[in-house]
Scaffold this motif. Structure first.
Motif, mmCIF file in Angstrom:
data_model
loop_
_atom_site.group_PDB
_atom_site.id
_atom_site.type_symbol
_atom_site.label_atom_id
_atom_site.label_comp_id
_atom_site.label_asym_id
_atom_site.label_seq_id
_atom_site.Cartn_x
_atom_site.Cartn_y
_atom_site.Cartn_z
ATOM 1 N N LEU A 72 46.198 79.047 -2.498
ATOM 2 C CA LEU A 72 47.327 78.840 -3.401
ATOM 3 C C LEU A 72 47.460 79.998 -4.385
ATOM 4 O O LEU A 72 48.571 80.499 -4.643
ATOM 5 C CB LEU A 72 47.151 77.522 -4.156
ATOM 6 C CG LEU A 72 48.155 77.216 -5.264
ATOM 7 C CD1 LEU A 72 49.554 77.036 -4.681
ATOM 8 C CD2 LEU A 72 47.746 75.975 -6.039
ATOM 9 N N PHE A 73 46.342 80.459 -4.930
ATOM 10 C CA PHE A 73 46.384 81.558 -5.886
ATOM 11 C C PHE A 73 46.880 82.854 -5.235
ATOM 12 O O PHE A 73 47.347 83.752 -5.937
ATOM 13 C CB PHE A 73 44.991 81.813 -6.472
ATOM 14 C CG PHE A 73 44.412 80.648 -7.218
ATOM 15 C CD1 PHE A 73 45.219 79.620 -7.682
ATOM 16 C CD2 PHE A 73 43.058 80.573 -7.453
ATOM 17 C CE1 PHE A 73 44.685 78.536 -8.362
ATOM 18 C CE2 PHE A 73 42.505 79.504 -8.139
ATOM 19 C CZ PHE A 73 43.318 78.478 -8.584
ATOM 20 N N ASP A 74 46.787 82.947 -3.921
ATOM 21 C CA ASP A 74 47.142 84.177 -3.220
ATOM 22 C C ASP A 74 48.585 84.182 -2.731
ATOM 23 O O ASP A 74 48.991 85.094 -2.008
ATOM 24 C CB ASP A 74 46.200 84.372 -2.024
ATOM 25 C CG ASP A 74 45.992 85.842 -1.692
ATOM 26 O OD1 ASP A 74 46.139 86.687 -2.589
ATOM 27 O OD2 ASP A 74 45.669 86.151 -0.530
ATOM 28 N N THR A 75 49.378 83.190 -3.107
ATOM 29 C CA THR A 75 50.777 83.140 -2.680
ATOM 30 C C THR A 75 51.610 84.171 -3.454
ATOM 31 O O THR A 75 51.304 84.481 -4.612
ATOM 32 C CB THR A 75 51.348 81.733 -2.901
ATOM 33 O OG1 THR A 75 51.114 81.329 -4.264
ATOM 34 C CG2 THR A 75 50.689 80.730 -1.958
ATOM 35 N N PRO A 76 52.648 84.724 -2.841
ATOM 36 C CA PRO A 76 53.391 85.830 -3.466
ATOM 37 C C PRO A 76 54.025 85.471 -4.800
ATOM 38 O O PRO A 76 53.991 86.288 -5.743
ATOM 39 C CB PRO A 76 54.449 86.186 -2.423
ATOM 40 C CG PRO A 76 53.908 85.673 -1.128
ATOM 41 C CD PRO A 76 53.121 84.456 -1.470
ATOM 42 N N ASP A 77 54.636 84.288 -4.918
ATOM 43 C CA ASP A 77 55.334 83.982 -6.159
ATOM 44 C C ASP A 77 54.380 83.754 -7.324
ATOM 45 O O ASP A 77 54.673 84.129 -8.468
ATOM 46 C CB ASP A 77 56.262 82.766 -5.984
ATOM 47 C CG ASP A 77 55.563 81.614 -5.304
ATOM 48 O OD1 ASP A 77 54.492 81.822 -4.721
ATOM 49 O OD2 ASP A 77 56.100 80.477 -5.357
ATOM 50 N N ILE A 78 53.220 83.168 -7.080
ATOM 51 C CA ILE A 78 52.250 82.995 -8.168
ATOM 52 C C ILE A 78 51.674 84.351 -8.578
ATOM 53 O O ILE A 78 51.516 84.633 -9.776
ATOM 54 C CB ILE A 78 51.137 82.017 -7.741
ATOM 55 C CG1 ILE A 78 51.706 80.595 -7.662
ATOM 56 C CG2 ILE A 78 49.961 82.073 -8.710
ATOM 57 C CD1 ILE A 78 50.675 79.544 -7.321
ATOM 58 N N LYS A 79 51.388 85.221 -7.623
ATOM 59 C CA LYS A 79 50.894 86.558 -7.988
ATOM 60 C C LYS A 79 51.953 87.330 -8.776
ATOM 61 O O LYS A 79 51.619 88.023 -9.746
ATOM 62 C CB LYS A 79 50.503 87.324 -6.718
ATOM 63 C CG LYS A 79 49.232 86.816 -6.062
ATOM 64 C CD LYS A 79 48.734 87.736 -4.957
ATOM 65 C CE LYS A 79 49.679 87.756 -3.776
ATOM 66 N NZ LYS A 79 49.131 88.564 -2.656
ATOM 67 N N LYS A 80 53.213 87.183 -8.391
ATOM 68 C CA LYS A 80 54.273 87.880 -9.117
ATOM 69 C C LYS A 80 54.418 87.341 -10.529
ATOM 70 O O LYS A 80 54.682 88.099 -11.475
ATOM 71 C CB LYS A 80 55.591 87.733 -8.360
ATOM 72 C CG LYS A 80 56.743 88.485 -9.002
ATOM 73 C CD LYS A 80 58.015 88.326 -8.184
ATOM 74 C CE LYS A 80 59.175 89.058 -8.854
ATOM 75 N NZ LYS A 80 60.442 88.916 -8.074
ATOM 76 N N ASP A 104 42.995 88.421 -9.436
ATOM 77 C CA ASP A 104 43.764 88.838 -10.614
ATOM 78 C C ASP A 104 44.437 87.640 -11.262
ATOM 79 O O ASP A 104 44.519 87.545 -12.500
ATOM 80 C CB ASP A 104 44.817 89.869 -10.211
ATOM 81 C CG ASP A 104 44.212 91.225 -9.906
ATOM 82 O OD1 ASP A 104 43.038 91.438 -10.271
ATOM 83 O OD2 ASP A 104 44.909 92.067 -9.297
ATOM 84 N N VAL A 105 44.927 86.708 -10.454
ATOM 85 C CA VAL A 105 45.527 85.489 -10.998
ATOM 86 C C VAL A 105 44.492 84.704 -11.791
ATOM 87 O O VAL A 105 44.752 84.261 -12.920
ATOM 88 C CB VAL A 105 46.114 84.624 -9.864
ATOM 89 C CG1 VAL A 105 46.583 83.280 -10.405
ATOM 90 C CG2 VAL A 105 47.250 85.353 -9.169
ATOM 91 N N VAL A 106 43.332 84.510 -11.209
ATOM 92 C CA VAL A 106 42.272 83.776 -11.905
ATOM 93 C C VAL A 106 41.927 84.454 -13.221
ATOM 94 O O VAL A 106 41.806 83.803 -14.274
ATOM 95 C CB VAL A 106 41.029 83.658 -10.997
ATOM 96 C CG1 VAL A 106 39.864 83.039 -11.761
ATOM 97 C CG2 VAL A 106 41.345 82.830 -9.755
ATOM 98 N N GLU A 107 41.778 85.774 -13.182
ATOM 99 C CA GLU A 107 41.410 86.504 -14.394
ATOM 100 C C GLU A 107 42.483 86.405 -15.467
ATOM 101 O O GLU A 107 42.180 86.185 -16.657
ATOM 102 C CB GLU A 107 41.143 87.964 -14.040
ATOM 103 C CG GLU A 107 40.648 88.788 -15.212
ATOM 104 C CD GLU A 107 40.309 90.208 -14.802
ATOM 105 O OE1 GLU A 107 39.854 90.971 -15.664
ATOM 106 O OE2 GLU A 107 40.511 90.547 -13.610
ATOM 107 N N GLN A 108 43.756 86.531 -15.078
ATOM 108 C CA GLN A 108 44.834 86.457 -16.050
ATOM 109 C C GLN A 108 44.906 85.076 -16.702
ATOM 110 O O GLN A 108 45.079 84.963 -17.918
ATOM 111 C CB GLN A 108 46.167 86.794 -15.373
ATOM 112 C CG GLN A 108 46.335 88.257 -15.001
ATOM 113 C CD GLN A 108 46.348 89.155 -16.230
ATOM 114 O OE1 GLN A 108 46.883 88.799 -17.278
ATOM 115 N NE2 GLN A 108 45.742 90.317 -16.101
ATOM 116 N N VAL A 109 44.775 84.026 -15.904
ATOM 117 C CA VAL A 109 44.835 82.674 -16.462
ATOM 118 C C VAL A 109 43.662 82.434 -17.401
ATOM 119 O O VAL A 109 43.819 81.840 -18.476
ATOM 120 C CB VAL A 109 44.859 81.633 -15.325
ATOM 121 C CG1 VAL A 109 44.748 80.217 -15.888
ATOM 122 C CG2 VAL A 109 46.129 81.775 -14.498
#
Length: 366
Positions: A252-260, A269-274
């Protein structure tokens, strides 16, 4: 097999082996000696015969009445305690360790934050795969084992966390000490092996490292036994369910819209940012993920090892080499965590793990 027969076979076999090995080159002698040991074990096992009536013969109630001691069947005792483990439980414990480290890294907390941001309209995603995944996240929740069950499992198997200990359950209170001791022993073994090769001038001279193979085997066997006795019950099912849930969250974290939405290049990077935005930082993210990978690899090696006392050192080196590399990586990451900052170093910790006080250890080395 009567005791007289057992004693005769043992005496003559030892004499035969000594005469055959005399004069052989060192490499060939080691190989043939190991083969002799294996064949001697098979010979005594095959010759043992049936000792079911030995006790009746011993007290004189057998079919032949009271027999001399030399004619009574000799019991063949099998040392199989170290092998009496359940592999599925050990594999589940290795996977559970990786899940625990990901829990400490904050993966499950990040998933909960993303779900809330999506529900409250605080994240700019609408119809992409990430939005769809967050909508379905409620259905992706583990069916039976939630966060509290995971915390209880960590307490039972690893003695990690602050969850209450289930009444009557076995808690593996010494896991962390045994794990750090094993990592230190593996790292020290291959460090000493390298030093030994340099001093001797090559890999083929003597064929033995300075490192203690028996120490590694004993620590690994004790750790395996403790994990086996503490990972019964629902640990296998819980690990499988939590592992599937964790895999879905990482996808889920690797989906394009969440990464964007977080200007991220990958799921980490998503985990780190959150974690930075909502939990005050991700100080140990790199260390925890490396400890998860290397810790699982070493525990799987422990689960699948035979750890026979008479193992060929060269064969052990080949089989343990990957685990040794992961032990070094685990220690390097562990020393950068909050609890690992007090780690005294591989040498000092290994001395402590084998029961040597610091002063005695220094005197021994000197």
């Amino acid at each position: 097999m009567a005791y007289d027969t057992f004693e005769t076979i043992q005496r003559f076999w030892q004499r035969f082996a000594r005469e055959e090995l005399e004069g052989l080159p060192p490499d060939e002698r080691r190989r043939i000696a190991a083969e002799f040991e294996a064949r001697f074990g098979r010979l005594t096992s095959d010759a043992a015969g049936d000792d079911q009536t030995a006790f009746a013969d011993l007290i004189g109630l057998g079919a032949k009445g009271a027999l001399p001691f030399g004619e009574i069947a000799w019991p063949r005792l099998v040392a199989d305690f170290d092998a009496a483990v359940v592999p599925s439980q050990l594999h589940a414990a290795a996977e559970l360790y990786m899940i625990y480290q990901y829990e400490r890294a904050g993966v499950f907390r990040v998933a909960e934050i993303l779900r809330r941001l999506y529900r409250d309209g605080r994240m700019r995603i609408q119809r992409g795969p990430g939005a769809r995944g967050l909508y379905l996240l409620e259905k992706w929740q583990p069916l039976r084992y939630g966060p509290r069950d995971r915390l209880v499992a960590y307490m039972r198997v690893f003695n990690y966390g602050k969850a209450p200990r289930p009444a009557g359950a076995i808690v593996n209170v010494n896991f962390h000490y045994q794990l750090v001791g094993l990592m230190s022993a593996l790292a020290q073994y291959f460090r000493d092996l390298t030093i030994g090769e340099v001093i001797r001038g090559g890999q083929t001279l003597e064929q033995r490292p300075y490192g203690t193979l028996a120490t590694v085997q004993r620590l690994a066997t004790d750790l395996r036994y403790a994990l086996d006795r503490a990972s019964y019950g629902n640990i296998v099912a819980l690990t499988q369910e939590a592992g599937l849930h964790l895999r879905q969250l990482l996808d889920l974290f690797d989906t394009p819209d969440i990464k964007k939405a977080f200007d991220a290049n990958n799921k980490w990077d998503v985990v780190e940012q959150v974690l930075h935005r909502h939990f005050g930082g991700a100080r140990e993210l790199s260390q925890r993920t490396k400890m998860a990978e290397s810790g699982r690899r070493v525990l799987l090696w422990v689960a699948g090892g035979d750890f026979e006392t008479g193992d060929d050192p060269q064969q052990f080196n080949i089989e343990a080499q990957p685990a040794g590399a992961h032990a070094e990586a685990w220690l390097a990451a562990y020393r950068m965590t909050d609890e690992g900052r007090r780690f005294p170093g591989v040498t000092e910790n290994l001395r402590w793990a084998v029961g040597l006080p610091p002063r005695d250890a220094r005197m021994t080395v000197a």
